[in-house]
Design a protein around this motif. Structure first.
Motif, PDB file in Angstrom:
ATOM      1  N   ALA A 243     -28.076 -30.152   0.842  1.00 50.77           N
ATOM      2  CA  ALA A 243     -28.957 -29.697  -0.240  1.00 50.77           C
ATOM      3  C   ALA A 243     -29.146 -28.191  -0.108  1.00 50.77           C
ATOM      4  CB  ALA A 243     -30.299 -30.404  -0.133  1.00 50.77           C
ATOM      5  N   PRO A 244     -29.287 -27.516  -1.256  1.00 48.69           N
ATOM      6  CA  PRO A 244     -29.492 -26.065  -1.183  1.00 48.69           C
ATOM      7  C   PRO A 244     -30.810 -25.709  -0.492  1.00 48.69           C
ATOM      8  CG  PRO A 244     -29.005 -26.750  -3.437  1.00 48.69           C
ATOM      9  CD  PRO A 244     -29.212 -27.996  -2.632  1.00 48.69           C
ATOM     10  N   VAL A 245     -30.808 -24.603   0.220  1.00 49.24           N
ATOM     11  CA  VAL A 245     -31.986 -24.068   0.892  1.00 49.24           C
ATOM     12  C   VAL A 245     -32.588 -22.998  -0.014  1.00 49.24           C
ATOM     13  CG1 VAL A 245     -32.731 -22.712   2.895  1.00 49.24           C
ATOM     14  CG2 VAL A 245     -31.099 -24.594   3.185  1.00 49.24           C
ATOM     15  N   ASN A 246     -33.903 -23.067  -0.225  1.00 45.73           N
ATOM     16  CA  ASN A 246     -34.569 -22.065  -1.060  1.00 45.73           C
ATOM     17  C   ASN A 246     -34.899 -20.822  -0.243  1.00 45.73           C
ATOM     18  OD1 ASN A 246     -34.708 -23.515  -3.508  1.00 45.73           O
ATOM     19  ND2 ASN A 246     -36.435 -24.700  -2.722  1.00 45.73           N
ATOM     20  N   VAL A 247     -34.324 -19.706  -0.639  1.00 52.18           N
ATOM     21  CA  VAL A 247     -34.559 -18.439   0.055  1.00 52.18           C
ATOM     22  C   VAL A 247     -35.277 -17.492  -0.902  1.00 52.18           C
ATOM     23  CG1 VAL A 247     -33.489 -16.479   1.234  1.00 52.18           C
ATOM     24  CG2 VAL A 247     -32.442 -18.758   1.422  1.00 52.18           C
ATOM     25  N   THR A 248     -36.509 -17.134  -0.570  1.00 51.40           N
ATOM     26  CA  THR A 248     -37.254 -16.185  -1.404  1.00 51.40           C
ATOM     27  C   THR A 248     -37.142 -14.796  -0.796  1.00 51.40           C
ATOM     28  OG1 THR A 248     -38.811 -17.893  -2.099  1.00 51.40           O
ATOM     29  CG2 THR A 248     -39.522 -15.600  -2.351  1.00 51.40           C
TER      30      THR A 248
ATOM     31  N   PRO B 141     -25.499 -24.322   1.015  1.00 52.03           N
ATOM     32  CA  PRO B 141     -25.736 -23.656  -0.263  1.00 52.03           C
ATOM     33  C   PRO B 141     -27.155 -23.070  -0.320  1.00 52.03           C
ATOM     34  CG  PRO B 141     -25.280 -26.020  -0.563  1.00 52.03           C
ATOM     35  CD  PRO B 141     -25.384 -25.771   0.901  1.00 52.03           C
ATOM     36  N   VAL B 142     -27.333 -21.981  -1.036  1.00 49.01           N
ATOM     37  CA  VAL B 142     -28.647 -21.347  -1.153  1.00 49.01           C
ATOM     38  C   VAL B 142     -29.041 -21.185  -2.614  1.00 49.01           C
ATOM     39  CG1 VAL B 142     -28.588 -20.072   1.034  1.00 49.01           C
ATOM     40  CG2 VAL B 142     -27.632 -19.019  -1.010  1.00 49.01           C
ATOM     41  N   LYS B 143     -30.358 -21.349  -2.832  1.00 50.07           N
ATOM     42  CA  LYS B 143     -30.944 -20.971  -4.115  1.00 50.07           C
ATOM     43  C   LYS B 143     -31.787 -19.736  -3.860  1.00 50.07           C
ATOM     44  CE  LYS B 143     -31.181 -24.891  -7.157  1.00 50.07           C
ATOM     45  NZ  LYS B 143     -31.871 -26.150  -7.459  1.00 50.07           N
ATOM     46  N   LEU B 144     -31.505 -18.672  -4.584  1.00 52.08           N
ATOM     47  CA  LEU B 144     -32.269 -17.436  -4.400  1.00 52.08           C
ATOM     48  C   LEU B 144     -33.456 -17.414  -5.338  1.00 52.08           C
ATOM     49  CD1 LEU B 144     -29.417 -14.785  -4.071  1.00 52.08           C
ATOM     50  CD2 LEU B 144     -31.107 -15.388  -2.312  1.00 52.08           C
ATOM     51  N   ARG B 145     -34.611 -17.045  -4.807  1.00 53.42           N
ATOM     52  CA  ARG B 145     -35.828 -16.864  -5.596  1.00 53.42           C
ATOM     53  C   ARG B 145     -36.277 -15.435  -5.347  1.00 53.42           C
ATOM     54  NH1 ARG B 145     -37.490 -21.796  -7.234  1.00 53.42           N
ATOM     55  NH2 ARG B 145     -39.670 -21.248  -7.581  1.00 53.42           N
ATOM     56  N   LEU B 146     -36.154 -14.596  -6.347  1.00 57.28           N
ATOM     57  CA  LEU B 146     -36.423 -13.167  -6.181  1.00 57.28           C
ATOM     58  C   LEU B 146     -37.812 -12.836  -6.707  1.00 57.28           C
ATOM     59  CD1 LEU B 146     -32.978 -11.755  -7.447  1.00 57.28           C
ATOM     60  CD2 LEU B 146     -33.560 -12.810  -5.243  1.00 57.28           C
ATOM     61  N   LEU B 147     -38.572 -12.108  -5.903  1.00 57.31           N
ATOM     62  CA  LEU B 147     -39.902 -11.668  -6.329  1.00 57.31           C
ATOM     63  C   LEU B 147     -39.912 -10.154  -6.442  1.00 57.31           C
ATOM     64  CD1 LEU B 147     -42.921 -12.328  -6.945  1.00 57.31           C
ATOM     65  CD2 LEU B 147     -43.363 -12.038  -4.488  1.00 57.31           C
TER      66      LEU B 147
ATOM     67  N   ALA C 239     -46.187 -14.444  -7.190  1.00 58.10           N
ATOM     68  CA  ALA C 239     -45.902 -14.918  -5.833  1.00 58.10           C
ATOM     69  C   ALA C 239     -45.966 -16.451  -5.746  1.00 58.10           C
ATOM     70  CB  ALA C 239     -46.864 -14.279  -4.835  1.00 58.10           C
ATOM     71  N   ARG C 240     -46.939 -17.051  -6.412  1.00 59.10           N
ATOM     72  CA  ARG C 240     -47.080 -18.516  -6.335  1.00 59.10           C
ATOM     73  C   ARG C 240     -45.791 -19.213  -6.762  1.00 59.10           C
ATOM     74  NH1 ARG C 240     -52.249 -21.162  -4.732  1.00 59.10           N
ATOM     75  NH2 ARG C 240     -53.338 -19.284  -4.120  1.00 59.10           N
ATOM     76  N   GLN C 241     -45.219 -18.720  -7.851  1.00 57.84           N
ATOM     77  CA  GLN C 241     -43.978 -19.322  -8.338  1.00 57.84           C
ATOM     78  C   GLN C 241     -42.817 -19.021  -7.387  1.00 57.84           C
ATOM     79  OE1 GLN C 241     -43.456 -17.956 -12.382  1.00 57.84           O
ATOM     80  NE2 GLN C 241     -45.358 -18.923 -13.059  1.00 57.84           N
ATOM     81  N   ALA C 242     -42.761 -17.771  -6.933  1.00 57.47           N
ATOM     82  CA  ALA C 242     -41.613 -17.366  -6.110  1.00 57.47           C
ATOM     83  C   ALA C 242     -41.545 -18.135  -4.798  1.00 57.47           C
ATOM     84  CB  ALA C 242     -41.678 -15.858  -5.836  1.00 57.47           C
TER      85      ALA C 242
END
Ligand code: NAI
Length: 329
Positions: free
Chosen positions: A3-8, A35-41, A74-77
């Protein structure tokens, strides 16, 4: 497939962000099977620039990049985040006192800590890069009471890598020949790069150097002031090397440090080596089963003791200042 890892990544549109995101997306942060999911703040004014970087990430067609989302909240990110890289910070500008700097960063890292507390995944790991990194990490950690304190770390890996390179140059060896070097204390000019436990091809590094004047007057100040020297030469602060160190830090945290070696990590003190409990200070550390452990039982000579204490004193002053500002209890 995994599963993708969430990276903020915060400060995603900045110069470290630009050097970091492509390496994360290519698999260098977590490994070539993850795999990675990028979350950019970013702050609202920089969201457009972050979108530009995201377009370039798309254009790389990285096989491991499972998605990119961009936020100014930030809460969403941090919702569901597994790995949080806190890069964005308020830089010191002309005429700014230390108190002003700490307060401005408290306004960033306090709410980000709360957002991590509210929404992060159970296994969240946090690396603070944005300066003053140790104290920003302390502020974030203080705002995340439900997250185990040891998940909050600050980056001294760049200092560690700089020290490896300087020592290798002095001894005419490669960085691969050097083990067990340590950065102690604060990521600041008071940091103490310690070679007394380091090994060079199996020999003690301090004995191999056999030159206390070099250690005191060249090595330590060169490592501690390297950031300023880069700014002087490049006209901009370290970016690719900082991004590289962040990759090294998280990679080792997740995958473990090599047998027979250690690295340097700023993490909440458990009182080891006389560093007051709770201060986020740099230590020699190994990573086992996904957790950092402070290397125990090293003998600290007088030369080292003095320098570790001075850097720890600075961390205590920063902690006391943010306490006074009401940023931590
Ligand atoms: P930069 O100024 O190029 O980028 C910083 C980015 O952060 C900007 O895009 C800005 O809009 C964003 N930002 C500011 N406040 C934010 C917030 N509240 N939320 C999200 N994003 C926000 O700076 P650069 O060169 O990328 O450096 C970033 C930080 O890393 C600086 O604090 C710098 O001092 C620090 N640093 C730390 C090192 C270490 O070894 N620990 C080494 C090198 C830099």
């Amino acid at each position: 497939a995994k599963a993708p890892v969430n990276v903020t990544v915060t400060g995603a549109a900045g110069q470290i962000g630009y050097a970091l995101l492509f390496r994360i997306a290519s698999g260098q942060l977590l490994g070539a099977d993850t795999p990675v999911k990028l979350r950019l703040l970013e702050i609202p004014q920089a969201v457009k620039a972050a979108e530009g970087t995201a377009m370039e990430l798309d254009d790389c067609a990285f096989p491991l990049l499972a998605g990119i989302d961009i936020f100014d909240d930030a809460r969403q990110a941090f919702d569901g985040v597994n790995v949080a890289l806190l890069v964005g910070a308020r830089p010191r500008t002309k005429g700014m006192e230390r108190g002003d700097l700490l307060e401005a960063n408290g306004g960033i890292f306090g709410p980000q800590g709360e957002a991590i507390n509210a929404g992060a995944a159970d296994d969240v790991r946090v690396l603070v890069v944005g300066n003053p990194a140790n104290t920003n990490a302390l502020i974030a950690q203080a705002h995340a009471p439900d997250v185990p304190a040891e998940r909050f770390t600050a980056m001294t890996r760049l200092d560690h890598n700089r020290a490896l390179s300087q020592l290798a140059g002095k001894l005419g060896v490669t960085v691969n020949d050097i083990k067990k070097l340590t950065i102690w204390g604060n990521h600041s000019a008071t940091q103490y790069p310690d070679i007394f436990h380091a090994e060079v091809d199996g020999r003690n590094a301090a004995e191999a150097v056999n030159d206390e004047a070099w250690l005191r007057d060249t090595f330590i100040p060169t490592v501690a002031k390297r950031g300023a020297a880069i700014i002087e030469a490049r006209g901009a602060s370290s970016a690719a090397s900082a991004a590289n160190a962040a990759i090294d830090h998280v990679h080792d945290w997740v995958n473990g440090t090599p047998e027979g070696d250690w690295t340097s990590v700023a993490l909440p003190s458990d009182g080891s080596y006389g560093v007051p409990e709770g201060l986020i200070s740099s230590f020699p550390a190994v990573s086992r089963n996904g957790s950092w452990e402070i290397v125990q039982g090293l003998e600290i000579n007088e030369f080292s003791r003095e320098r570790i204490d001075a850097s720890v004193r600075e961390l205590e002053e920063e902690r006391d200042a943010v306490r006074k500002l009401g940023l931590i209890k």
